[in-house]
Design a protein around this motif. Structure first.
Motif, PDB file in Angstrom:
ATOM      1  N   GLY A 144      -3.261  18.169  -5.031  1.00  9.70           N
ATOM      2  CA  GLY A 144      -2.977  17.788  -6.407  1.00  9.70           C
ATOM      3  C   GLY A 144      -1.592  17.216  -6.610  1.00  9.70           C
ATOM      4  O   GLY A 144      -1.237  16.807  -7.712  1.00  9.70           O
ATOM      5  N   ILE A 145      -0.772  17.197  -5.545  1.00 10.49           N
ATOM      6  CA  ILE A 145       0.555  16.598  -5.660  1.00 10.49           C
ATOM      7  C   ILE A 145       0.383  15.094  -5.841  1.00 10.49           C
ATOM      8  O   ILE A 145      -0.394  14.466  -5.128  1.00 10.49           O
ATOM      9  CB  ILE A 145       1.395  16.880  -4.397  1.00 10.49           C
ATOM     10  CG1 ILE A 145       1.569  18.388  -4.205  1.00 10.49           C
ATOM     11  CG2 ILE A 145       2.749  16.191  -4.483  1.00 10.49           C
ATOM     12  CD1 ILE A 145       2.308  18.750  -2.947  1.00 10.49           C
ATOM     13  N   PRO A 146       1.065  14.489  -6.783  1.00 11.25           N
ATOM     14  CA  PRO A 146       0.903  13.044  -6.991  1.00 11.25           C
ATOM     15  C   PRO A 146       1.227  12.264  -5.727  1.00 11.25           C
ATOM     16  O   PRO A 146       2.158  12.599  -4.987  1.00 11.25           O
ATOM     17  CB  PRO A 146       1.912  12.734  -8.106  1.00 11.25           C
ATOM     18  CG  PRO A 146       2.152  14.044  -8.784  1.00 11.25           C
ATOM     19  CD  PRO A 146       2.008  15.092  -7.720  1.00 11.25           C
ATOM     20  N   ALA A 147       0.430  11.244  -5.466  1.00 11.66           N
ATOM     21  CA  ALA A 147       0.676  10.400  -4.304  1.00 11.66           C
ATOM     22  C   ALA A 147       1.939   9.577  -4.520  1.00 11.66           C
ATOM     23  O   ALA A 147       2.364   9.336  -5.649  1.00 11.66           O
ATOM     24  CB  ALA A 147      -0.515   9.470  -4.075  1.00 11.66           C
ATOM     25  N   LEU A 148       2.556   9.178  -3.420  1.00 13.68           N
ATOM     26  CA  LEU A 148       3.717   8.305  -3.530  1.00 13.68           C
ATOM     27  C   LEU A 148       3.295   6.983  -4.157  1.00 13.68           C
ATOM     28  O   LEU A 148       2.181   6.507  -3.927  1.00 13.68           O
ATOM     29  CB  LEU A 148       4.310   8.050  -2.143  1.00 13.68           C
ATOM     30  CG  LEU A 148       4.940   9.251  -1.443  1.00 13.68           C
ATOM     31  CD1 LEU A 148       5.327   8.878  -0.021  1.00 13.68           C
ATOM     32  CD2 LEU A 148       6.167   9.734  -2.202  1.00 13.68           C
ATOM     33  N   PRO A 149       4.148   6.377  -4.951  1.00 11.73           N
ATOM     34  CA  PRO A 149       3.780   5.100  -5.571  1.00 11.73           C
ATOM     35  C   PRO A 149       3.635   4.013  -4.516  1.00 11.73           C
ATOM     36  O   PRO A 149       4.279   4.069  -3.464  1.00 11.73           O
ATOM     37  CB  PRO A 149       4.954   4.816  -6.511  1.00 11.73           C
ATOM     38  CG  PRO A 149       6.101   5.578  -5.924  1.00 11.73           C
ATOM     39  CD  PRO A 149       5.504   6.811  -5.318  1.00 11.73           C
ATOM     40  N   PRO A 150       2.797   3.015  -4.763  1.00 11.68           N
ATOM     41  CA  PRO A 150       2.653   1.921  -3.799  1.00 11.68           C
ATOM     42  C   PRO A 150       3.947   1.126  -3.694  1.00 11.68           C
ATOM     43  O   PRO A 150       4.792   1.159  -4.594  1.00 11.68           O
ATOM     44  CB  PRO A 150       1.519   1.079  -4.390  1.00 11.68           C
ATOM     45  CG  PRO A 150       1.537   1.391  -5.852  1.00 11.68           C
ATOM     46  CD  PRO A 150       1.956   2.825  -5.954  1.00 11.68           C
ATOM     47  N   LEU A 151       4.095   0.430  -2.593  1.00 15.22           N
ATOM     48  CA  LEU A 151       5.286  -0.376  -2.369  1.00 15.22           C
ATOM     49  C   LEU A 151       5.337  -1.508  -3.391  1.00 15.22           C
ATOM     50  O   LEU A 151       4.352  -2.216  -3.600  1.00 15.22           O
ATOM     51  CB  LEU A 151       5.249  -0.951  -0.951  1.00 15.22           C
ATOM     52  CG  LEU A 151       6.568  -1.415  -0.341  1.00 15.22           C
ATOM     53  CD1 LEU A 151       7.557  -0.254  -0.258  1.00 15.22           C
ATOM     54  CD2 LEU A 151       6.324  -1.993   1.046  1.00 15.22           C
ATOM     55  N   ARG A 152       6.484  -1.673  -4.027  1.00 14.44           N
ATOM     56  CA  ARG A 152       6.620  -2.714  -5.044  1.00 14.44           C
ATOM     57  C   ARG A 152       6.567  -4.098  -4.407  1.00 14.44           C
ATOM     58  O   ARG A 152       6.973  -4.287  -3.256  1.00 14.44           O
ATOM     59  CB  ARG A 152       7.931  -2.547  -5.812  1.00 14.44           C
ATOM     60  CG  ARG A 152       8.038  -1.247  -6.580  1.00 14.44           C
ATOM     61  CD  ARG A 152       9.224  -1.277  -7.539  1.00 14.44           C
ATOM     62  NE  ARG A 152      10.474  -1.535  -6.862  1.00 14.44           N
ATOM     63  CZ  ARG A 152      11.212  -0.593  -6.263  1.00 14.44           C
ATOM     64  NH1 ARG A 152      10.798   0.668  -6.258  1.00 14.44           N
ATOM     65  NH2 ARG A 152      12.355  -0.899  -5.679  1.00 14.44           N
ATOM     66  N   GLU A 153       6.104  -5.058  -5.180  1.00 11.89           N
ATOM     67  CA  GLU A 153       5.995  -6.426  -4.672  1.00 11.89           C
ATOM     68  C   GLU A 153       7.368  -6.971  -4.279  1.00 11.89           C
ATOM     69  O   GLU A 153       7.496  -7.733  -3.314  1.00 11.89           O
ATOM     70  CB  GLU A 153       5.352  -7.325  -5.722  1.00 11.89           C
ATOM     71  CG  GLU A 153       4.973  -8.701  -5.207  1.00 11.89           C
ATOM     72  CD  GLU A 153       3.936  -8.666  -4.098  1.00 11.89           C
ATOM     73  OE1 GLU A 153       3.985  -9.562  -3.220  1.00 11.89           O
ATOM     74  OE2 GLU A 153       3.081  -7.750  -4.101  1.00 11.89           O
ATOM     75  N   GLY A 154       8.408  -6.565  -5.025  1.00 10.79           N
ATOM     76  CA  GLY A 154       9.752  -7.016  -4.682  1.00 10.79           C
ATOM     77  C   GLY A 154      10.208  -6.529  -3.318  1.00 10.79           C
ATOM     78  O   GLY A 154      10.981  -7.203  -2.627  1.00 10.79           O
ATOM     79  N   CYS A 155       9.724  -5.352  -2.899  1.00 13.06           N
ATOM     80  CA  CYS A 155      10.064  -4.821  -1.575  1.00 13.06           C
ATOM     81  C   CYS A 155       9.337  -5.601  -0.479  1.00 13.06           C
ATOM     82  O   CYS A 155       9.881  -5.832   0.605  1.00 13.06           O
ATOM     83  CB  CYS A 155       9.699  -3.344  -1.494  1.00 13.06           C
ATOM     84  SG  CYS A 155      10.521  -2.316  -2.736  1.00 13.06           S
ATOM     85  N   ILE A 156       8.109  -6.006  -0.773  1.00 13.46           N
ATOM     86  CA  ILE A 156       7.355  -6.818   0.183  1.00 13.46           C
ATOM     87  C   ILE A 156       8.019  -8.186   0.333  1.00 13.46           C
ATOM     88  O   ILE A 156       8.095  -8.743   1.434  1.00 13.46           O
ATOM     89  CB  ILE A 156       5.889  -6.949  -0.272  1.00 13.46           C
ATOM     90  CG1 ILE A 156       5.223  -5.568  -0.265  1.00 13.46           C
ATOM     91  CG2 ILE A 156       5.122  -7.920   0.623  1.00 13.46           C
ATOM     92  CD1 ILE A 156       3.825  -5.545  -0.833  1.00 13.46           C
ATOM     93  N   THR A 157       8.535  -8.716  -0.770  1.00 14.32           N
ATOM     94  CA  THR A 157       9.266  -9.983  -0.702  1.00 14.32           C
ATOM     95  C   THR A 157      10.498  -9.845   0.187  1.00 14.32           C
ATOM     96  O   THR A 157      10.844 -10.763   0.937  1.00 14.32           O
ATOM     97  CB  THR A 157       9.684 -10.439  -2.114  1.00 14.32           C
ATOM     98  OG1 THR A 157       8.511 -10.654  -2.901  1.00 14.32           O
ATOM     99  CG2 THR A 157      10.496 -11.725  -2.064  1.00 14.32           C
ATOM    100  N   THR A 158      11.159  -8.703   0.132  1.00 13.33           N
ATOM    101  CA  THR A 158      12.312  -8.455   1.006  1.00 13.33           C
ATOM    102  C   THR A 158      11.909  -8.569   2.468  1.00 13.33           C
ATOM    103  O   THR A 158      12.623  -9.177   3.278  1.00 13.33           O
ATOM    104  CB  THR A 158      12.892  -7.058   0.736  1.00 13.33           C
ATOM    105  OG1 THR A 158      13.358  -6.994  -0.614  1.00 13.33           O
ATOM    106  CG2 THR A 158      14.039  -6.742   1.683  1.00 13.33           C
ATOM    107  N   MET A 159      10.759  -7.980   2.822  1.00 17.76           N
ATOM    108  CA  MET A 159      10.272  -8.085   4.196  1.00 17.76           C
ATOM    109  C   MET A 159      10.015  -9.537   4.575  1.00 17.76           C
ATOM    110  O   MET A 159      10.353  -9.984   5.679  1.00 17.76           O
ATOM    111  CB  MET A 159       8.992  -7.255   4.351  1.00 17.76           C
ATOM    112  CG  MET A 159       8.402  -7.239   5.761  1.00 17.76           C
ATOM    113  SD  MET A 159       7.350  -8.670   6.154  1.00 17.76           S
ATOM    114  CE  MET A 159       5.986  -8.432   5.014  1.00 17.76           C
ATOM    115  N   ARG A 160       9.438 -10.299   3.650  1.00 18.37           N
ATOM    116  CA  ARG A 160       9.146 -11.705   3.938  1.00 18.37           C
ATOM    117  C   ARG A 160      10.438 -12.502   4.137  1.00 18.37           C
ATOM    118  O   ARG A 160      10.525 -13.352   5.028  1.00 18.37           O
ATOM    119  CB  ARG A 160       8.318 -12.310   2.802  1.00 18.37           C
ATOM    120  CG  ARG A 160       6.914 -11.738   2.687  1.00 18.37           C
ATOM    121  CD  ARG A 160       6.099 -12.464   1.631  1.00 18.37           C
ATOM    122  NE  ARG A 160       5.908 -13.877   1.981  1.00 18.37           N
ATOM    123  CZ  ARG A 160       5.215 -14.734   1.235  1.00 18.37           C
ATOM    124  NH1 ARG A 160       4.658 -14.320   0.100  1.00 18.37           N
ATOM    125  NH2 ARG A 160       5.082 -15.991   1.613  1.00 18.37           N
TER     126      ARG A 160
END
Length: 262
Positions: A144-160
């Motif tokens: 029941g512990i909340p899942a971690l939030p998904p990776l933000r699109e801005g973070c994916i842009t950083t990888m790109r």
């Protein structure tokens, strides 16, 4: 005890790795070039803002009996603690946050990239990696512990951004140290507001210029696009403009080096 209350918290679990110290405990001249360059590649791709010597473990080769192998050709480097990777690229730019690469000051980072490193960089599919990061949304926990939030699109842009910086730099025969300088060193004209102001890095200035170009492209489309279409056009235009600016900057840099050497 009836006074104890059970509390559930989010945390992380890390695998322990046998090691003989961290990079700060050794002379960098002892580290194999390939080991250093492997870490450099992942740090640039992830825009690691916390790669100091204490976050690189050093492991001596072990013999079959578990003792040190004195005839080992070198040491193995193990990167750890990646909690400060993949910042949202716009937040990183606006706060003038710079990545921190301990290895940038080591000779191995200024050596030509090893053949295995060049091949690895060449084979990276940045679009596939971005799609994989978007798909890796954590499932809800059974407790029941909340899942971690998904990776933000801005973070994916950083990888790109980091990946394309690597790929274009490798194609232009830059060293990993040269590429790291683009992330960390101040832009020669950073005092101009459109490049981020005083203290902004080269990459900061190039990204801001690419973002302005992308926004102009969207404005030229007028009202013919929906909100979703505008976002797609802006993203594609940004990466296209950034690729062009990175290539132009690196080629100009090489011309400066050639002129200085004559």
């Amino acid at each position: 005890s009836p006074f104890r209350v059970r509390k559930e918290k989010l945390g992380s679990l890390q695998r322990f790795v046998e090691h003989d110290g961290c990079a700060d405990d050794f002379s960098p001249t002892l580290f194999p070039t390939l080991e250093v360059q492997r870490i450099a590649v992942i740090d640039i791709r992830l825009f690691n803002t916390d790669r100091h010597g204490g976050n690189i473990l050093v492991q001596r080769a072990r013999g079959p009996d578990g003792t040190d192998e004195p005839r080992s050709p070198g040491l193995k480097l193990i990167p750890i603690d990646h909690g400060f990777c993949l910042p949202d690229w716009e937040c990183a730019l606006d706060s003038l946050a710079a990545a921190d690469f301990e290895w940038r000051y080591w000779a191995q980072a200024r050596a030509p990239m090893e053949a295995a490193v060049l091949e690895h960089i060449r084979r990276i599919d940045v679009h596939a990696d971005a799609a994989r990061l978007r798909a890796d949304e954590p499932a809800p926990t059974a407790s029941g512990i909340p899942a971690l939030p998904p990776l933000r699109e801005g973070c994916i842009t950083t990888m790109r951004i980091g990946t394309r910086l690597l790929q274009i730099g490798a194609a232009e025969a830059l060293t990993l140290g040269d590429i790291a300088d683009i992330i960390c060193e101040p832009h020669p004209q950073a005092e101009h507001a459109d490049l981020g102001g005083a203290g902004a890095s080269v990459l900061h200035g190039l990204c801001r210029g690419a973002r302005s170009e992308a926004l102009l492209r969207v404005l030229q489309c007028g009202k013919a696009l929906s909100v979703e279409q505008r976002a797609v056009v802006e993203e594609a235009a940004f990466h296209e403009a950034l690729d062009q600016r990175l290539s132009a900057y690196m080629r100009a840099l090489k011309r400066q080096w050639t002129a200085a050497a004559q």
